[in-house]
Write an enzyme that holds these catalytic residues in place. Sequence first.
Site, PDB file in Angstrom:
ATOM      1  N   HIS A  27       0.837  -1.194   0.000  1.00 50.84           N
ATOM      2  CA  HIS A  27       0.000   0.000   0.000  1.00 50.84           C
ATOM      3  C   HIS A  27       0.879   1.255   0.000  1.00 50.84           C
ATOM      4  CE1 HIS A  27      -2.315  -3.265   1.817  1.00 50.84           C
ATOM      5  NE2 HIS A  27      -3.418  -2.631   1.457  1.00 50.84           N
ATOM      6  N   HIS A  67      -1.602  -0.853   7.208  1.00 53.73           N
ATOM      7  CA  HIS A  67      -1.282  -1.070   5.801  1.00 53.73           C
ATOM      8  C   HIS A  67      -0.201  -0.104   5.320  1.00 53.73           C
ATOM      9  CE1 HIS A  67      -4.655   1.774   6.152  1.00 53.73           C
ATOM     10  NE2 HIS A  67      -4.127   2.403   5.111  1.00 53.73           N
ATOM     11  N   PRO A 115      -6.002  -4.888  11.425  1.00 55.80           N
ATOM     12  CA  PRO A 115      -7.446  -4.691  11.602  1.00 55.80           C
ATOM     13  C   PRO A 115      -7.706  -3.250  12.039  1.00 55.80           C
ATOM     14  CG  PRO A 115      -6.716  -6.708  12.683  1.00 55.80           C
ATOM     15  CD  PRO A 115      -5.482  -5.948  12.304  1.00 55.80           C
ATOM     16  N   LEU A 116      -8.319  -2.469  11.196  1.00 56.83           N
ATOM     17  CA  LEU A 116      -8.399  -1.032  11.418  1.00 56.83           C
ATOM     18  C   LEU A 116      -9.197  -0.680  12.674  1.00 56.83           C
ATOM     19  CD1 LEU A 116      -8.801   0.128   7.722  1.00 56.83           C
ATOM     20  CD2 LEU A 116      -6.817   0.455   9.221  1.00 56.83           C
ATOM     21  N   HIS A 257      -3.769   3.123  -3.242  1.00 57.28           N
ATOM     22  CA  HIS A 257      -3.982   2.643  -1.870  1.00 57.28           C
ATOM     23  C   HIS A 257      -3.473   1.218  -1.697  1.00 57.28           C
ATOM     24  CE1 HIS A 257      -6.017   2.153   2.053  1.00 57.28           C
ATOM     25  NE2 HIS A 257      -6.201   0.915   1.637  1.00 57.28           N
ATOM     26  N   GLU A 403     -17.472  -3.292  24.805  1.00 55.85           N
ATOM     27  CA  GLU A 403     -16.701  -4.526  24.946  1.00 55.85           C
ATOM     28  C   GLU A 403     -15.491  -4.573  24.021  1.00 55.85           C
ATOM     29  OE1 GLU A 403     -21.009  -5.345  26.036  1.00 55.85           O
ATOM     30  OE2 GLU A 403     -19.977  -4.410  24.338  1.00 55.85           O
ATOM     31  N   HIS A 453     -21.689 -15.696  33.281  1.00 51.20           N
ATOM     32  CA  HIS A 453     -22.973 -16.088  32.694  1.00 51.20           C
ATOM     33  C   HIS A 453     -22.729 -16.951  31.459  1.00 51.20           C
ATOM     34  CE1 HIS A 453     -23.834 -12.803  35.357  1.00 51.20           C
ATOM     35  NE2 HIS A 453     -25.152 -12.924  35.190  1.00 51.20           N
ATOM     36  N   HIS A 465     -28.934 -13.776  25.760  1.00 50.17           N
ATOM     37  CA  HIS A 465     -27.896 -13.725  26.790  1.00 50.17           C
ATOM     38  C   HIS A 465     -27.343 -15.105  27.147  1.00 50.17           C
ATOM     39  CE1 HIS A 465     -29.112  -9.620  27.098  1.00 50.17           C
ATOM     40  NE2 HIS A 465     -28.441  -9.385  28.201  1.00 50.17           N
TER      41      HIS A 465
END
Length: 654
Positions: A27, A67, A115-116, A257, A403, A453, A465
């Site tokens: 790139h 990249h 992973p962006l 790119h 999360e 859980h 859940h």
Amino acid sequence: MSNQTEKTIAVVKGLIMDGVAKANSGHPGGAMSSADYATILYSEFLNFNPDDSKWFNRDRFILSAGHESMLLYSLLHLNGFISIEDIQNFRQLGSLTPGHPEVHLTPGVEATTGPLGQGFSMSVGFAAAEAYLREKLGSDVVDHYTYVLSSDGDLQEPIALGAASLAGLWGLGKIIAYYDSNKIQLAGPTCNSDCTDHKKVFEGMCWHVIEVDGHNHDEIRAAIKAGQQETSKPTLIIGHTTMAKGCATMEGSHKTHGEPLKADEIAATKKKLGLPADDFHVPADVLESYRARFDSMRKKAADWQTVVDAKLSEADFAEMWGHVTKPRPELEIAWPEFTPGETMATRQAWGKCLDAVMDSLPTLVGGSADLDPSNQTLNFRTTYGDFAVDGYASRNLAFGVREFPMAAIMNGMQLHGGLLPFGATFLTFSDYCRNAIRMSSLQELPVLYVFTHDSFWVGEDGPTHQPIEHVSSLRLIPDLIDLRPADAQETAVCLDIALKQEKHPSVIFLTRQGLPVMDPAEYPAVIDGPRKGGYILKDCEGTPELILIASGSEVSLALETAKLFKRKVRVVSMPSAKLFDDQPDSYKNAVLPPEVTSRAAAEAGRTDYWYKYVGLGGVVLGVDHFGASAPGKILSDKYGFTPENFASMIRQKY
């Protein structure tokens, strides 16, 4: 503008073009648009030790736009951390210059990115770790910046905005983020998919925002200095740039790119930049000017070491420094004792373990994704306060309902070094964390994920859940240690395993419902057996005629089921399939003798995973469908999680 600065940037762009072209993969465009900022940052502002890429008080630079790796590798070559041969072997097998930066592989790389959004989010963890340790050790020992270079794609990933919101709340003034706004992404102009006013968004999240011409060197320098002077807010520098800046004919093209430039374009671009036609050209005067600060930075690192050595005579500092620098396998942890025969959920056992050790482990920091009472972290929060909100020495990280950012921030804290980070949520929400958990494993980060859980026993909350596939799914991630304890005794051992890891992250799966606490006098193997992943919990005389295998809440079910047989039955508890699989064949065959083919397994989740232990013809009691909203006991009867049903399934087969 300095002519020497322009020449250095031109050399960096030449390396970017040549490396990508030789690999015929990569790139170049974004790397070239970010080159002005990154080169000025590295050559004039970034504080590091040229002789030690891991010096503790170095500034951290995270390339969230992974990249653009050839940009980082070019600068690391100028640092002297990697060779020109490494640059020439970009994206080749076994090289130090893989397609996206890898922290455990290349000196000077602070985080594995690709992973962006995750690099940006990890930078928040870096800065949070710096702030906590600065408060505990003193600003004469910990006082560095966290710089991050991000792209349009990073900020389009919602994880980045979740982490940015926390950075603003926490007032992490040592973060200086640069957003290379070249308005191009792989598929075309960013306006095709985004209309965000990032200045408004980040100011709304309590950031200090500066907009600059990303190719104006004086504006870049002024923005970095302004970011350093703003101590109460993180800073975002929005650099308005041109994709593939400097190219002869392809400036602004989205094709740059993700595609190498053609030979004629590279030749014309080098001519435009004043570079010779030579490949991988790094002249001596560029190296000399780039490294002009190196001696002063060496002295700064040496002076820092003198300060640390002097402060070691102070008892409080020496104790904390010992915690910060102690190898994890050497941790001495006094876990609580539990009363046999009591009924206790393993999430409650985790809470008691956390309460028992939190005073003796001052580097243990973490929190819950807005589930403190349910995750049993409420007392930790009450005792130590919320980080930043209650002061930077506070140890609870109030992540909110975030999360994925939580998981990436934990990775950043672990990468920074000196801390033991943990994060908690319900197991069903581990899907939100999953790619960051994968990055924990890939980066060899021993962070602790606490997932409570853990099954349909959640009951009335219903199928949204109730985890079904989650435990089996997480077991598929390489090098991730799965820990599903059977009771409070196993919970303490599993936590000990997790906190003493050097390279592997751990996920611990904990119940909402109560489970009987085993008596070590009756089951002595419970004390150390979990360390081997699977072990003989209850045995028979001689060779067993039937082996029952279970994990977590189903171990007590297996023990009760064994009582319903008159033949010789062995019960194996398997809190960790990963740790069991890592044992030598001699051990595994001793626990599961190959000649004993009558086997059954029980786990309140997908059945598929367990056939590797019971054989394709074996019996597995599990759940391969979504749950329902009802009391847990009613669901256990409906789904057949009773000793009588388990025994009946086994008798029908064997």
